[in-house]
Design an enzyme around this catalytic site. Structure first.
Site, PDB file in Angstrom:
ATOM      1  N   GLU A  89      -1.471   5.811  -8.504  1.00 31.23           N
ATOM      2  CA  GLU A  89      -2.114   7.069  -8.277  1.00 31.23           C
ATOM      3  C   GLU A  89      -2.732   8.083  -8.557  1.00 31.23           C
ATOM      4  O   GLU A  89      -1.295   8.627  -8.849  1.00 31.23           O
ATOM      5  CB  GLU A  89      -2.234   7.029  -6.841  1.00 31.23           C
TER       6      GLU A  89
ATOM      7  N   ASP B 237       2.590   4.891  -5.328  1.00 29.87           N
ATOM      8  CA  ASP B 237       2.538   6.443  -5.470  1.00 29.87           C
ATOM      9  C   ASP B 237       2.977   7.083  -5.585  1.00 29.87           C
ATOM     10  O   ASP B 237       3.385   7.864  -5.009  1.00 29.87           O
ATOM     11  CB  ASP B 237       1.954   6.774  -3.245  1.00 29.87           C
TER      12      ASP B 237
ATOM     13  N   ILE C 210      -9.492   0.497   3.254  1.00 34.65           N
ATOM     14  CA  ILE C 210      -9.949   0.206   4.457  1.00 34.65           C
ATOM     15  C   ILE C 210      -9.186   0.130   5.479  1.00 34.65           C
ATOM     16  O   ILE C 210      -8.573  -1.032   5.620  1.00 34.65           O
ATOM     17  CB  ILE C 210     -11.351  -0.777   4.937  1.00 34.65           C
ATOM     18  N   ASP C 211      -8.741   0.731   6.100  1.00 35.19           N
ATOM     19  CA  ASP C 211      -7.542   1.066   6.827  1.00 35.19           C
ATOM     20  C   ASP C 211      -8.456   1.307   8.369  1.00 35.19           C
ATOM     21  O   ASP C 211      -7.856   0.798   9.685  1.00 35.19           O
ATOM     22  CB  ASP C 211      -6.470   1.403   7.082  1.00 35.19           C
TER      23      ASP C 211
ATOM     24  N   GLY D  96      -8.911   5.916   1.009  1.00 35.78           N
ATOM     25  CA  GLY D  96      -9.452   6.678   2.318  1.00 35.78           C
ATOM     26  C   GLY D  96     -11.397   6.187   2.773  1.00 35.78           C
ATOM     27  O   GLY D  96     -11.967   7.109   2.843  1.00 35.78           O
TER      28      GLY D  96
ATOM     29  N   ASP E 250       1.465  -1.174   0.488  1.00 36.69           N
ATOM     30  CA  ASP E 250       0.485   0.002  -0.121  1.00 36.69           C
ATOM     31  C   ASP E 250       1.275   0.714   0.056  1.00 36.69           C
ATOM     32  O   ASP E 250       1.557   1.214   0.929  1.00 36.69           O
ATOM     33  CB  ASP E 250      -0.525  -0.382   1.300  1.00 36.69           C
TER      34      ASP E 250
HETATM   35  P1  13P Z   1      -9.259   5.137   5.723  1.00 32.55           P
HETATM   36  O1  13P Z   1      -8.485   5.340   6.436  1.00 32.55           O
HETATM   37  O2  13P Z   1      -9.964   5.439   5.313  1.00 32.55           O
HETATM   38  O3  13P Z   1      -8.903   3.370   6.520  1.00 32.55           O
HETATM   39  O4  13P Z   1      -8.178   4.536   4.083  1.00 32.55           O
HETATM   40  C1  13P Z   1      -7.008   3.376   3.870  1.00 32.55           C
HETATM   41  C2  13P Z   1      -6.379   3.846   2.606  1.00 32.55           C
HETATM   42  O5  13P Z   1      -6.819   4.416   1.822  1.00 32.55           O
HETATM   43  C3  13P Z   1      -5.224   2.450   2.960  1.00 32.55           C
HETATM   44  O6  13P Z   1      -4.738   2.877   1.696  1.00 32.55           O
HETATM   45  O1  G3H Z   2      -2.717   5.136   3.997  1.00 36.33           O
HETATM   46  C1  G3H Z   2      -2.410   4.369   4.905  1.00 36.33           C
HETATM   47  C2  G3H Z   2      -3.224   3.583   5.453  1.00 36.33           C
HETATM   48  O2  G3H Z   2      -4.084   3.559   6.262  1.00 36.33           O
HETATM   49  C3  G3H Z   2      -1.778   2.686   6.709  1.00 36.33           C
HETATM   50  O3  G3H Z   2      -1.349   3.695   7.470  1.00 36.33           O
HETATM   51  O4  G3H Z   2       1.225   4.148   6.865  1.00 36.33           O
HETATM   52  O5  G3H Z   2      -0.040   4.547   8.790  1.00 36.33           O
HETATM   53  O6  G3H Z   2      -0.011   2.477   7.805  1.00 36.33           O
HETATM   54  P1  G3H Z   2       0.136   4.077   7.867  1.00 36.33           P
HETATM   55 ZN    ZN Z   3      -4.694   4.472   1.137  1.00 40.18          ZN
END
Ligand code: 13P
Ligand code: G3H
Ligand code: ZN
Length: 309
Positions: free
Chosen positions: A134, A104, A255-256, A212, A82
């Protein structure tokens, strides 16, 4: 079943007008909660790892935990990087066995983003790995953001076509008003669906990605706040908007934040109600269960990928 790429998953999702969930993982309980939900729902699954997660857990731990999850459940899983920020981190993940990487380059000017992305695509494809990139910058639509600000940050549909053609990427993350974290909108939640429809119509059959995309589920925010937390004003993407996006070419939904909130709410509740308990298994067990339930809900009621394995 070994790790798979997202190629077939996205093709089926696009045709079936649903999205596959891409869930961020940082430790064993998060992985187990997500994987158990996907297994129960017979759902395709993307587990994604950020650079921060790799640093926190050490790359080898997450890699082996994901292997264990795949071996334990027999699920077809995509292991995705990611927000890879440079060629080196993408290469390192590819060497480590990831089946998908995100480069990215959205913070760079258009031509630089193309050059960086193309370099990653050439390398990744030579190793059988797929690439997400992206274009546009994630930012919520605030009441005071005027049209020209929006034009400057949201994904331009014509540029999106040129970007996809010149880079050869396999999926594209777009900016239509979502943003990372728990505070996405100051006013009413709003996404630029007109823009999404335009991008989608110019790129028929091509998988789009929504970052997001957490809903910032009120039940978890409320629980956190009830048990000593302080996260007022948190607001995410309503689930009906995610459903709508999944019918318009969005095949991967990230989703995070919802995972973080579900886990934290469960831990806060347990420790407040059981102040004398200090066995981590006692509070991480309920946290894992909260994640399982939340992910199963997303798969079944929002993403539409239940039974699509
Ligand atoms: P959220 O912060 O909305 O969960 O988005 C996660 C995300 O886009 C990870 O790349
Ligand atoms: O897009 C970001 C993700 O939520 C990951 O977050 O870089 O804090 O692990 P992080
Ligand atoms: Zn993201």
């Amino acid at each position: 079943m070994p790790l798979v790429t997202s190629t077939d998953m996205f093709q089926k999702a696009y045709q079936g007008k649903y999205a596959v969930g891409a869930f961020n993982v940082n430790n064993m309980e998060i992985i187990q909660g997500i994987v158990d939900a996907a297994k129960e729902e017979c759902s395709p699954l993307i587990l994604q790892v950020s650079a921060g997660a790799r640093k926190y857990a050490k790359p080898i731990y997450l890699r082996r935990l994901v292997d264990a999850a795949v071996e334990d459940t027999g699920l077809p899983v995509v292991l995705h990087l990611d927000h890879g920020e440079d060629f080196e981190v993408c290469k390192s993940c590819i060497e480590d066995g990831f089946t998908s990487v995100m480069i990215d380059g959205s913070k760079y000017p258009f031509e630089e983003n193309i050059a960086l992305t193309k370099k990653v695509v050439d390398y990744a494809h030579s190793k059988g790995v797929v690439v997400e990139a992206e274009l546009g910058k994630l930012a919520g639509i605030e009441d005071n953001v005027n049209v020209s600000d929006r034009e400057a940050t949201f994904t331009d549909p014509d540029q999106a076509v040129e970007f996809v053609e010149r880079t050869g990427i396999d999926s594209l993350a777009i900016a239509i008003g979502t943003s990372h974290g728990a505070y996405k909108f100051k006013g009413e939640p709003m996404l630029d669906f007109e823009r999404l429809e335009k991008i989608s119509s110019l790129l028929p059959g091509f998988p789009l990605v929504l970052h997001g995309a957490s809903t910032v589920l009120p039940e978890f925010v409320d629980l956190c706040n009830k048990y000593g937390g302080n996260i007022p004003g948190a607001k995410g993407v309503p689930e009906d908007m995610l459903k709508r996006a999944s019918k318009l070419g969005v095949c991967k939904i990230n989703i995070d934040t919802d995972l973080r909130l579900a886990l934290t709410a469960a831990v806060r509740q347990f420790l407040t109600e059981n102040p004398s308990v200090f066995d981590p298994r006692k509070y991480l067990g309920p946290a894992r269960e909260a994640i399982r339930k939340m992910v199963a809900h997303k798969i079944r009621n929002v993403l539409g990928c239940s039974g699509k394995q």
